[in-house]
Scaffold this active site. Sequence first.
Site, mmCIF file in Angstrom:
data_model
loop_
_atom_site.group_PDB
_atom_site.id
_atom_site.type_symbol
_atom_site.label_atom_id
_atom_site.label_comp_id
_atom_site.label_asym_id
_atom_site.label_seq_id
_atom_site.Cartn_x
_atom_site.Cartn_y
_atom_site.Cartn_z
ATOM 1 N N THR A 14 12.514 20.345 -23.796
ATOM 2 C CA THR A 14 12.256 19.043 -24.269
ATOM 3 C C THR A 14 12.513 17.963 -23.106
ATOM 4 O OG1 THR A 14 12.766 19.452 -26.441
ATOM 5 C CG2 THR A 14 12.814 17.224 -26.114
ATOM 6 N N ALA A 44 12.120 25.801 -12.674
ATOM 7 C CA ALA A 44 12.487 27.357 -13.088
ATOM 8 C C ALA A 44 12.351 26.960 -14.668
ATOM 9 C CB ALA A 44 13.880 27.811 -12.668
ATOM 10 N N GLU A 130 24.923 11.468 -16.964
ATOM 11 C CA GLU A 130 24.582 10.309 -17.782
ATOM 12 C C GLU A 130 23.941 10.724 -19.122
ATOM 13 O OE1 GLU A 130 25.170 6.881 -17.239
ATOM 14 O OE2 GLU A 130 24.960 6.911 -19.546
ATOM 15 N N GLY A 135 22.421 9.933 -25.216
ATOM 16 C CA GLY A 135 20.947 9.933 -24.731
ATOM 17 C C GLY A 135 20.555 8.912 -23.758
ATOM 18 N N ILE A 137 21.141 5.854 -23.727
ATOM 19 C CA ILE A 137 22.208 4.552 -23.634
ATOM 20 C C ILE A 137 22.930 4.571 -22.471
ATOM 21 C CG2 ILE A 137 24.124 3.310 -24.477
ATOM 22 C CD1 ILE A 137 23.284 4.614 -27.144
ATOM 23 N N GLU A 191 21.109 20.305 -31.767
ATOM 24 C CA GLU A 191 21.339 21.204 -30.696
ATOM 25 C C GLU A 191 20.530 22.669 -31.111
ATOM 26 O OE1 GLU A 191 23.216 20.446 -27.733
ATOM 27 O OE2 GLU A 191 22.459 18.765 -28.837
ATOM 28 N N ASP A 202 29.384 18.659 -30.896
ATOM 29 C CA ASP A 202 28.699 17.807 -29.861
ATOM 30 C C ASP A 202 29.182 16.458 -29.588
ATOM 31 O OD1 ASP A 202 25.765 17.359 -28.625
ATOM 32 O OD2 ASP A 202 26.194 15.872 -29.901
ATOM 33 N N LYS A 206 31.029 14.962 -26.182
ATOM 34 C CA LYS A 206 30.825 13.677 -25.518
ATOM 35 C C LYS A 206 31.882 12.685 -25.686
ATOM 36 C CE LYS A 206 26.138 14.043 -27.263
ATOM 37 N NZ LYS A 206 25.212 13.925 -28.519
HETATM 38 N N1 HSE Z 1 22.250 17.065 -30.962
HETATM 39 C C1 HSE Z 1 22.469 15.889 -30.125
HETATM 40 C C2 HSE Z 1 22.393 14.519 -31.219
HETATM 41 C C3 HSE Z 1 21.429 15.673 -29.140
HETATM 42 O O1 HSE Z 1 22.101 14.963 -32.053
HETATM 43 O O2 HSE Z 1 22.993 13.620 -30.789
HETATM 44 C C4 HSE Z 1 21.834 14.512 -27.862
HETATM 45 O O3 HSE Z 1 22.911 14.941 -27.369
#
Ligand code: HSE
Length: 434
Positions: A14, A44, A130, A135, A137, A191, A202, A206
């Site tokens: 993606t 790749a 970044e 995402g 931002i 994810e 997740d 972050k």
């Molecule tokens: N799975 C993550 C989310 C995607 O839902 O925010 C972006 O890191």
Amino acid sequence: MTAPLKLALVGLGTVGQGVVELIQRNGEVIAARLGRSVRITGIAVRDLTRARDVNVADIPVTDDAMALARDGDYDVLVELIGGETTARAVTEIAFSRGKSVVNANKALIARHGNELLAQAESAGVGIGFEAAVAGGIPVLKALREGLVGNQVSALAGIINGTSNYILTQMGSKGQAFADALADAQRLGYAEADPTFDIEGIDAAHKLTILASLAFGIPLDFDALSIEGISAITPQDIRIARELGYAIKHLGIAKREADGGVSLRVHPTLVPTEHLLAKVDGVLNAVLMRGDGAGPVCMTGAGAGRLATASAVLADIIDLGRSGAGIAPPLGQPVVGLKAVTIHPAQDAASAFYLRLRVADAPGVLKGITSVFAELDISIEAIQQREPREGDDATVALITSETTGQRIADAVARIEVLPFVREQLARIRVEHFEA
Ligand code: HSE
């Protein structure tokens, strides 16, 4: 004409396809800003037969990522395969060749970033991530560059789009948890393993990165307290709204008075009039408090093909301007970062929302409130629902500020009372200064 900035792209999923599309679409403006063009010299992929919806006919494509990292002709390796094994291997190969790396790999950075960043520093190359946080931002840039003259005392963010999307759908459409999750997966937000989204992993990856940049501390994923949204019910969302709150899944980092920090990821009741309560759907938002700038809030798309690609491009262009990037990735050299105490969540003070199912009988509320009185916890709001199932009633309340430990004690005492029908739901309530 200056030679183009050459990229090796590892991964054409993606985000990888988004990067190709954005380079093809914005090539001229990027070249004007960078002073040279950006060219992908090799790609790749895991599966050579998989159809892609970008045109890469004029770029050599291989299924051997290691060979591309080792032998490819590139200035920056763009790792968009995720995971911690091949991703780390290609990164280290690139460093050993004196090449910089850009990724969107929050797990790799949160868990192995201290070593990788030190390797990059000693190789004199850069690493940009970044796209790993929030995402599209540019929040890492904001902390690293825009707020560089501040001391940051706290930040709080909606940093998992999938969780935010699910909570929003459950609240506005009454959608079941599983259906909202399936939609988020279909839309490409989740994810590969959606438990990372719904169980807070997740967001914790972050928050680890954000806290490191905000406070100048080493990355320490294992020190975080983590709770996801899988126990939140539509009933909690409805009652919270009646009490004046939205339920958001937040990552919170605060500098404490002793110089330590508290780092926690959990569902949170946020007053409905607060900015963060209004950030819905897949949107992310990060609120940062600097001692000079005051509160700064950034919101935007936290996931998705072109939004994440936009952040990848920002790092690529920074590295194109200066081989090791225009600023150290964590704002200062990783080797000099000093560890501080990371306080466990049970020490953190906040108000709490509790919801319990009880027998609808005289003396029940008195039994509950006397536990709070014994533990010196004051009740700010209390609501009893009509009996819904048989003779049971639902009681929800909001406490005054207290510690997680004291609430745990209260919950343990209440759960053994004879009229309590099931485990209590317990969610923190946060009132932010801005
Ligand atoms: N799975 C993550 C989310 C995607 O839902 O925010 C972006 O890191």
